[in-house]
Scaffold this motif. Structure first.
Motif, PDB file in Angstrom:
ATOM      1  N   ALA A 209       0.857  -1.189   0.000  1.00  0.00           N
ATOM      2  CA  ALA A 209       0.000   0.000   0.000  1.00  0.00           C
ATOM      3  C   ALA A 209       0.889   1.233   0.000  1.00  0.00           C
ATOM      4  O   ALA A 209       1.906   1.278   0.707  1.00  0.00           O
ATOM      5  CB  ALA A 209      -0.918   0.019   1.217  1.00  0.00           C
ATOM      6  N   ALA A 210       0.509   2.230  -0.791  1.00  0.00           N
ATOM      7  CA  ALA A 210       1.291   3.468  -0.881  1.00  0.00           C
ATOM      8  C   ALA A 210       0.347   4.659  -0.882  1.00  0.00           C
ATOM      9  O   ALA A 210      -0.716   4.621  -1.514  1.00  0.00           O
ATOM     10  CB  ALA A 210       2.153   3.475  -2.140  1.00  0.00           C
ATOM     11  N   VAL A 211       0.735   5.708  -0.176  1.00  0.00           N
ATOM     12  CA  VAL A 211       0.010   6.976  -0.200  1.00  0.00           C
ATOM     13  C   VAL A 211       1.015   8.071  -0.520  1.00  0.00           C
ATOM     14  O   VAL A 211       1.999   8.247   0.208  1.00  0.00           O
ATOM     15  CB  VAL A 211      -0.685   7.275   1.140  1.00  0.00           C
ATOM     16  CG1 VAL A 211      -1.393   8.629   1.073  1.00  0.00           C
ATOM     17  CG2 VAL A 211      -1.693   6.180   1.496  1.00  0.00           C
ATOM     18  N   THR A 212       0.771   8.798  -1.612  1.00  0.00           N
ATOM     19  CA  THR A 212       1.638   9.917  -1.952  1.00  0.00           C
ATOM     20  C   THR A 212       1.199  11.155  -1.185  1.00  0.00           C
ATOM     21  O   THR A 212       0.003  11.358  -0.932  1.00  0.00           O
ATOM     22  CB  THR A 212       1.627  10.194  -3.463  1.00  0.00           C
ATOM     23  OG1 THR A 212       0.278  10.458  -3.893  1.00  0.00           O
ATOM     24  CG2 THR A 212       2.167   8.997  -4.235  1.00  0.00           C
ATOM     25  N   LEU A 213       2.178  11.996  -0.832  1.00  0.00           N
ATOM     26  CA  LEU A 213       1.935  13.149   0.040  1.00  0.00           C
ATOM     27  C   LEU A 213       2.356  14.460  -0.605  1.00  0.00           C
ATOM     28  O   LEU A 213       2.722  15.402   0.085  1.00  0.00           O
ATOM     29  CB  LEU A 213       2.687  12.952   1.358  1.00  0.00           C
ATOM     30  CG  LEU A 213       2.434  11.627   2.093  1.00  0.00           C
ATOM     31  CD1 LEU A 213       3.409  11.465   3.252  1.00  0.00           C
ATOM     32  CD2 LEU A 213       0.993  11.554   2.579  1.00  0.00           C
ATOM     33  N   GLY A 214       2.335  14.528  -1.930  1.00  0.00           N
ATOM     34  CA  GLY A 214       2.761  15.737  -2.618  1.00  0.00           C
ATOM     35  C   GLY A 214       4.225  16.029  -2.348  1.00  0.00           C
ATOM     36  O   GLY A 214       5.083  15.149  -2.406  1.00  0.00           O
ATOM     37  N   ALA A 215       4.517  17.285  -2.002  1.00  0.00           N
ATOM     38  CA  ALA A 215       5.902  17.692  -1.756  1.00  0.00           C
ATOM     39  C   ALA A 215       6.508  17.015  -0.534  1.00  0.00           C
ATOM     40  O   ALA A 215       7.735  16.997  -0.371  1.00  0.00           O
ATOM     41  CB  ALA A 215       5.973  19.207  -1.589  1.00  0.00           C
ATOM     42  N   GLU A 216       5.650  16.420   0.306  1.00  0.00           N
ATOM     43  CA  GLU A 216       6.146  15.758   1.522  1.00  0.00           C
ATOM     44  C   GLU A 216       6.590  14.327   1.284  1.00  0.00           C
ATOM     45  O   GLU A 216       7.019  13.645   2.218  1.00  0.00           O
ATOM     46  CB  GLU A 216       5.062  15.792   2.609  1.00  0.00           C
ATOM     47  CG  GLU A 216       4.629  17.186   3.013  1.00  0.00           C
ATOM     48  CD  GLU A 216       5.795  18.039   3.470  1.00  0.00           C
ATOM     49  OE1 GLU A 216       6.604  17.536   4.292  1.00  0.00           O
ATOM     50  OE2 GLU A 216       5.908  19.186   3.010  1.00  0.00           O
ATOM     51  N   GLY A 217       6.459  13.821   0.050  1.00  0.00           N
ATOM     52  CA  GLY A 217       6.955  12.489  -0.257  1.00  0.00           C
ATOM     53  C   GLY A 217       5.862  11.444  -0.320  1.00  0.00           C
ATOM     54  O   GLY A 217       4.812  11.662  -0.926  1.00  0.00           O
ATOM     55  N   ALA A 218       6.056  10.314   0.345  1.00  0.00           N
ATOM     56  CA  ALA A 218       5.105   9.210   0.271  1.00  0.00           C
ATOM     57  C   ALA A 218       5.314   8.257   1.434  1.00  0.00           C
ATOM     58  O   ALA A 218       6.397   8.195   2.032  1.00  0.00           O
ATOM     59  CB  ALA A 218       5.266   8.450  -1.046  1.00  0.00           C
ATOM     60  N   GLU A 219       4.259   7.512   1.767  1.00  0.00           N
ATOM     61  CA  GLU A 219       4.319   6.422   2.731  1.00  0.00           C
ATOM     62  C   GLU A 219       4.079   5.115   1.984  1.00  0.00           C
ATOM     63  O   GLU A 219       3.117   5.010   1.215  1.00  0.00           O
ATOM     64  CB  GLU A 219       3.244   6.584   3.815  1.00  0.00           C
ATOM     65  CG  GLU A 219       3.375   7.819   4.671  1.00  0.00           C
ATOM     66  CD  GLU A 219       4.449   7.683   5.738  1.00  0.00           C
ATOM     67  OE1 GLU A 219       4.766   6.534   6.117  1.00  0.00           O
ATOM     68  OE2 GLU A 219       4.970   8.724   6.183  1.00  0.00           O
ATOM     69  N   LEU A 220       4.936   4.133   2.193  1.00  0.00           N
ATOM     70  CA  LEU A 220       4.767   2.811   1.608  1.00  0.00           C
ATOM     71  C   LEU A 220       4.823   1.777   2.729  1.00  0.00           C
ATOM     72  O   LEU A 220       5.615   1.920   3.670  1.00  0.00           O
ATOM     73  CB  LEU A 220       5.860   2.489   0.592  1.00  0.00           C
ATOM     74  CG  LEU A 220       5.757   3.094  -0.807  1.00  0.00           C
ATOM     75  CD1 LEU A 220       6.180   4.554  -0.787  1.00  0.00           C
ATOM     76  CD2 LEU A 220       6.611   2.318  -1.797  1.00  0.00           C
ATOM     77  N   ALA A 221       3.993   0.739   2.595  1.00  0.00           N
ATOM     78  CA  ALA A 221       3.992  -0.296   3.617  1.00  0.00           C
ATOM     79  C   ALA A 221       3.609  -1.636   3.016  1.00  0.00           C
ATOM     80  O   ALA A 221       2.834  -1.717   2.055  1.00  0.00           O
ATOM     81  CB  ALA A 221       3.023   0.056   4.748  1.00  0.00           C
ATOM     82  N   SER A 222       4.178  -2.673   3.591  1.00  0.00           N
ATOM     83  CA  SER A 222       3.795  -4.051   3.349  1.00  0.00           C
ATOM     84  C   SER A 222       3.423  -4.634   4.709  1.00  0.00           C
ATOM     85  O   SER A 222       3.633  -3.987   5.736  1.00  0.00           O
ATOM     86  CB  SER A 222       4.961  -4.828   2.727  1.00  0.00           C
ATOM     87  OG  SER A 222       5.993  -5.002   3.688  1.00  0.00           O
ATOM     88  N   PRO A 223       2.893  -5.850   4.761  1.00  0.00           N
ATOM     89  CA  PRO A 223       2.653  -6.445   6.078  1.00  0.00           C
ATOM     90  C   PRO A 223       3.924  -6.598   6.908  1.00  0.00           C
ATOM     91  O   PRO A 223       3.855  -6.738   8.128  1.00  0.00           O
ATOM     92  CB  PRO A 223       2.049  -7.811   5.719  1.00  0.00           C
ATOM     93  CG  PRO A 223       1.411  -7.610   4.385  1.00  0.00           C
ATOM     94  CD  PRO A 223       2.334  -6.663   3.672  1.00  0.00           C
TER      95      PRO A 223
END
Length: 305
Positions: A209-223
């Motif tokens: 799962a990934a959520v982009t945060l614009g200029a703040e980058g992104a969060e990515l995660a797996s279990p």
């Protein structure tokens, strides 16, 4: 179609013409549509990619076909329909951000003539009927090793909130990879922190799962692991195609390496590559996604050091 030349990655979703309106300038037409942009980005990265979409037998449809083929995208024959090509009016503000008004048709889909190893979809195609229901059926019957999904929420085209959340979660349960923007996350789950949204998505079954945060980058995660990717400093011309660029890079990564059991290092490599690609797109006008040679030799392996 010659099976040896069949696409390894199949993208299903809308292709349309963006009519760009910047104050003080004449309108400009460009090829757009989130799934079409993802297919274009994959083609420019050197992937063997096909697109199943719906474009008319008109001047705009021809422009879309020519644009995609020039970037190595195989436009499936069933993509040509007897209806006008869809459009999206994109009004660009002083900060380069786009607000959209849509004129979109999305009908029932045929069974794809190819069985790709990776299948990507999302955006309007997953929510606008009657095509959305037939798309869900195609995904449910698919034997693809990876199914990637980007909701790319367009509130102007959506129904009641609870219905849209239910539809999003139906598609997420069929996917191995889900990517969304922070705006998508806030619309779907108002008041919920991004980290909790990521957890909710993973609980539905995706492996990444990934959520982009614009200029703040992104969060990515797996279990197994979770990372934050810093944004790339760049002069923004406009943000059209930024999320699609990130998605194309992510699809390219999982096509090469798979989405199963990703550790922190793999998530960092996938996220960094995607963020660097998106930075190139926002530094120039329109959905002008980067070519492999613009991303450096290290990108050809799927990793960025």
């Amino acid at each position: 179609m010659n099976e040896a030349l069949s696409p390894e990655i199949l993208v299903i979703g809308e292709a349309l013409i963006d009519i760009i309106q910047i104050e003080g300038r004449a309108p400009e037409e460009r090829v757009g549509g989130s799934p079409a942009n993802v297919a274009l980005g994959l083609g420019r990265l050197g992937a063997r990619v096909g697109l199943l979409t719906q474009v008319g037998r008109d001047r705009r449809g021809e422009a879309i076909a020519d644009h995609l083929r020039a970037s190595g995208v195989d436009l499936l024959a069933d993509s040509i329909i007897d209806a006008p090509t869809s459009t999206a009016l994109a009004a660009i503000d002083a900060g380069g951000h786009a607000a959209y008004t849509f004129d979109v048709r999305w009908g029932t889909l045929p069974e794809p003539p190819v069985a790709a190893r990776v299948l990507h979809t999302g955006s309007i195609a997953a929510f606008l009927e009657p095509g959305a229901s037939s798309l869900r059926g195609l995904l449910a019957r698919s034997h693809a090793e990876e199914i990637t999904f980007d909701p790319n929420i367009r509130p102007a085209l959506l129904g009641p909130h609870d219905d849209v959340v239910a539809r999003f979660e139906e598609f997420a349960r069929l996917a191995t990879v889900v990517k969304m923007s922070d705006e998508d996350a806030a619309w779907l789950y108002p008041g919920v922190e991004v980290t909790e949204v990521v957890d909710r998505v993973l609980s539905l079954g995706p492996r990444l799962a990934a959520v982009t945060l614009g200029a703040e980058g992104a969060e990515l995660a797996s279990p197994r692991a979770r990372v934050h990717i810093d944004g790339v400093a760049v002069r923004v011309v406009d943000t059209i195609g930024a999320g699609d660029t990130f998605m194309a890079s992510l699809v390219d990564f999982v096509a090469k390496h798979g989405s199963g059991d990703l550790d922190e290092l793999a998530l960092e490599r996938a996220g960094t590559a995607a963020a660097q690609a998106a930075a190139i797109t926002v530094s120039r006008a329109g959905a002008d996604l980067p070519w492999a040679h613009e991303l450096g030799a290290s990108r050809s392996s799927g990793f960025v050091s």
